[in-house]
Structure formats: C-alpha cells, structure tokens
Design an enzyme around this catalytic site. Structure first.
Site, PDB file in Angstrom:
ATOM      1  N   ARG A   1     -26.861   1.835  19.414  1.00 33.33           N
ATOM      2  CA  ARG A   1     -27.931   2.813  19.163  1.00 33.33           C
ATOM      3  C   ARG A   1     -29.326   2.204  19.404  1.00 33.33           C
ATOM      4  NH1 ARG A   1     -23.775   5.460  18.832  1.00 33.33           N
ATOM      5  NH2 ARG A   1     -23.448   7.247  17.463  1.00 33.33           N
TER       6      ARG A   1
ATOM      7  N   SER B   1     -25.186  11.941  12.959  1.00 30.60           N
ATOM      8  CA  SER B   1     -25.219  10.836  11.994  1.00 30.60           C
ATOM      9  C   SER B   1     -26.657  10.572  11.580  1.00 30.60           C
ATOM     10  CB  SER B   1     -24.670   9.556  12.619  1.00 30.60           C
ATOM     11  OG  SER B   1     -23.365   9.737  13.059  1.00 30.60           O
TER      12      SER B   1
ATOM     13  N   GLU C   1     -30.707   6.399  11.257  1.00 26.48           N
ATOM     14  CA  GLU C   1     -30.587   6.381  12.719  1.00 26.48           C
ATOM     15  C   GLU C   1     -31.565   7.382  13.322  1.00 26.48           C
ATOM     16  OE1 GLU C   1     -28.104   8.018  16.237  1.00 26.48           O
ATOM     17  OE2 GLU C   1     -26.883   7.894  14.416  1.00 26.48           O
TER      18      GLU C   1
END
Ligand code: EPU
Length: 337
Positions: free
Chosen positions: A162, A237, A333
C-alpha cells in the site's frame, strides 16, 4: 469547463460524507488539465480521483480538480503479452472487466476494488494475492507546478505494501493521467492461492478456472464481506495490516495463541487488523451513524448521516481499543482530509 463554487462532494467520495469544495472543476482532457493548472497557479489545489480512499473531515478550502480523463487502448502486443493503457478517470472495476472480456490476464484478482485507474499506483492497490505492481509497466503524470509530463517506470514508483513514491518523495507534486499494464494473452498465471478463492471455485465445481471464473469468485467473496459503497458508505479497508518484528510478535502471540499472522520476511510478520478489531470486541459496533462493519471489521461504515469527524472518532476508538487489548498500533490506510 466551468469552475463551480461551494460544490457538494457527497457523490464524489465513497464514504458518502457531506463536505463542500470551495471551488470544483472536472477535467476531461490533458489540455483542459494543463490549462486549469496554468490559470490557477497561486490557488491551493486538491486533486480528486474516484474518492474511494479518503475520509473528508471538513470542507475543502481549495480548487478541487476532479480527474475525469476517459479511455483505454492497446498500445502494443506480441504473441504472449499485451500492453494496455487506461486513462486515469476510468473506473477500475470496469477496466478490469474490459480486460477480462478480451482474455487479457493479470488483473482479475483485483476485481471490484473501488476507485479509478489513476489512483491505483498511489497505494499499490491489491487483493487476493495480487497487487498492481505485478502487472504495472509505467504511468504518465503531469507536474502540478510546471505542467510537464513525466513517465514513472515500475522501478521509479518504488512500490511497497500500500505504498509508492506518490505517497512520499513526490507527494502532491504530480497528477497521474494514465497507467500502462502488461497483461497475458495466453498461459495466464491463474492465482487461486488465496484460500477463499479455491473454496469459492469449489462451490461451483470449477477445477480449471478461466480469468472470468477467478473474477467471479473474487466478486462473490468481496460481496459477501465488503459493503457496496452505493448502499453503505465506506472506503474499503480503513486500516493497514500492521507489520511487526517477529521478536515483538512472539511475545504478544504467547498471550494470544489464536492470533492470525503471515510471515512476510525472515524477521517480520503481518497481522490481520480485521482479526485484531474483531477480537477486541468491536466488529459490528455502531456509534450513531458511524460504525465497524459486521462482516469485515477492517471496514468502517457510514450508515447515512455520519460526519467525517464522527467516522474519525470511531477510527481513533478502534485504534485505542486494539492497542489496549493487544499492545499493537494499527495505522489508517485511508487518507484523512
Ligand atoms: N479477519 C477476522 N475478522 C475480520 C476480518 C478479517 O478475523 O473481521 C481475519 C480473517 O479471518 C483472515 C484475516 O483476518 O484470517 C485476513 O482477512 P481477509 O482475507 O478478509 O483480508 P484482510 O487482511 O482483512 C486485505 C486487504 C483488502 C483485500 C483483502 C483480500 C489490506 C489493508 N486489506 O484485507 O483490501 O481485499 O486483503 O486480499 O491489506 C482495501 O484495501 O480496501 C481492501 C479491501
């Protein structure tokens, strides 16, 4: 091309948060993008793609530039591979399906991820054992200050879990305008190693899956766990899965032997944040119109009228409770604006 004032971003962020842009403009070509940047040099700017990975906690006092560049094309091909270019404003899932229809392989495990093609490299999106970096060749980007175009190769993007150069060294300096992927035309590398996919295929008695079969399995799994932003505001997420040193993890694991983990190197393990949140007793909890999803604890949801601040408060509560319970810090995130 027209600048709009006090423009509602409710339909431009998948959390469905009501927040206003002081100024808003959608650009549909490179020429339009260049001219907007040139004409608004001293103006504070905010670049908006699919709005699927951000939490708006306040109005945006800036010129919001919505990247609505459309188009996809085959750049070149040989017997085995095809190089496909997608413009930044193409919906990611539609782009994936378009490639599958033509029997181009490599993106199928990333079916149904919300967002647009242009933002996929920023956080190296991934799911079910695949990441963008596996098929990414390069992307084109416009420098916000100079309007010069630059190509970023895969190596230059410095992809991680990520992570990419666009979150670090060149953060807020470039607008990604298109992305090129190298996909297979034959001998597809069908990847069903991610546990749930095999089980889903087995349910339908599929033993030699096609690209479409894998995509359908991923879609079925995602639909069973992840809420559809069109029905329930969310941003996928909300947290990253924390990465711990094995030496630290082993101490924690002694107290919680049932804790899930995945080895990612000789010295590090990744722990599923969803597991931590669920076992901290938070899965499915609701605080007003903000909450933790009932089927996937990693996802925070807006039941309708939540403000960005309310979602942020819930995220802090989740971080605190997980830390108090396990001594593990989980990081967001999603970009908090
Ligand atoms: N788990 C729980 N409770 C939960 C959720 C998960 O115990 O509420 C456990 C599961 O049982 C499993 C483990 O956690 O053992 C991992 O769960 P899952 O396979 O659902 O994946 P994840 O780690 O929760 C990641 C990505 C997702 C991606 C899936 C599938 C991150 C931050 N998230 O989730 O990406 O779809 O793997 O590959 O890495 C996204 O980024 O928006 C996203 C949805």
């Amino acid at each position: 091309m027209e600048i709009l004032h006090h423009f509602s971003l409710k339909n431009y962020n998948t959390f469905g948060i009501e927040a206003k842009a002081e100024k808003f403009i959608a650009v549909h070509s490179l020429a339009e993008l260049k001219s907007v940047l040139e004409q608004n040099k001293s103006q504070k700017k905010f670049i908006l793609g699919g709005g699927s990975n951000m939490l708006l906690t306040k109005d945006i006092e800036a010129l919001v530039i919505h990247i609505d560049l459309k188009g996809k094309k085959i750049l070149k091909e040989d017997d085995d591979f095809v190089w496909v270019e997608g413009q930044a404003g193409e919906n990611w899932h539609q782009f994936v399906l378009w490639n599958i229809e033509q029997n181009f392989g490599g993106l199928e495990n990333m079916s149904l991820i919300p967002g647009n093609v242009g933002t996929t490299p920023v956080q190296n999106i991934g799911a079910y054992g695949a990441e963008i970096k596996d098929t990414f060749v390069s992307c084109e980007a416009m420098n916000i200050e100079t309007q010069e175009m630059r190509t970023f190769t895969r190596e230059e993007c410095n992809f991680g879990y990520r992570e990419s150069i666009f979150k670090h060294e060149v953060k807020d300096q470039y607008i990604i305008t298109s992305v090129v992927f190298k996909l297979t035309k034959q001998n597809h590398k069908i990847n069903t190693s991610y546990g749930d996919i095999l089980a889903e295929l087995a349910k339908n008695n599929i033993t030699t899956p096609s690209l479409k079969d894998v995509s359908n399995a991923v879609i079925a799994i995602r639909k069973s766990k992840l809420p559809d932003p069109a029905e329930l505001g969310n941003s996928g997420s909300f947290f990253k899965n924390p990465i711990l040193l094995k030496t630290d993890f082993e101490k924690i694991h002694q107290n919680f032997p049932e804790m899930r983990f995945f080895d990612i190197s000789k010295t590090e393990v990744k722990v599923p944040a969803g597991w931590l949140i669920e076992h901290a007793g938070l899965k499915g909890k609701r605080f007003g119109d903000a909450g933790i999803h009932k089927n996937q604890a990693l996802v925070l949801v807006n039941y309708g009228g939540a403000t960005g601040q309310e979602i942020l408060d819930v995220s802090k509560k989740v971080q605190e409770t997980v830390f108090e319970t396990f001594g593990i810090h989980i990081e967001a995130e999603v970009n908090i604006i």
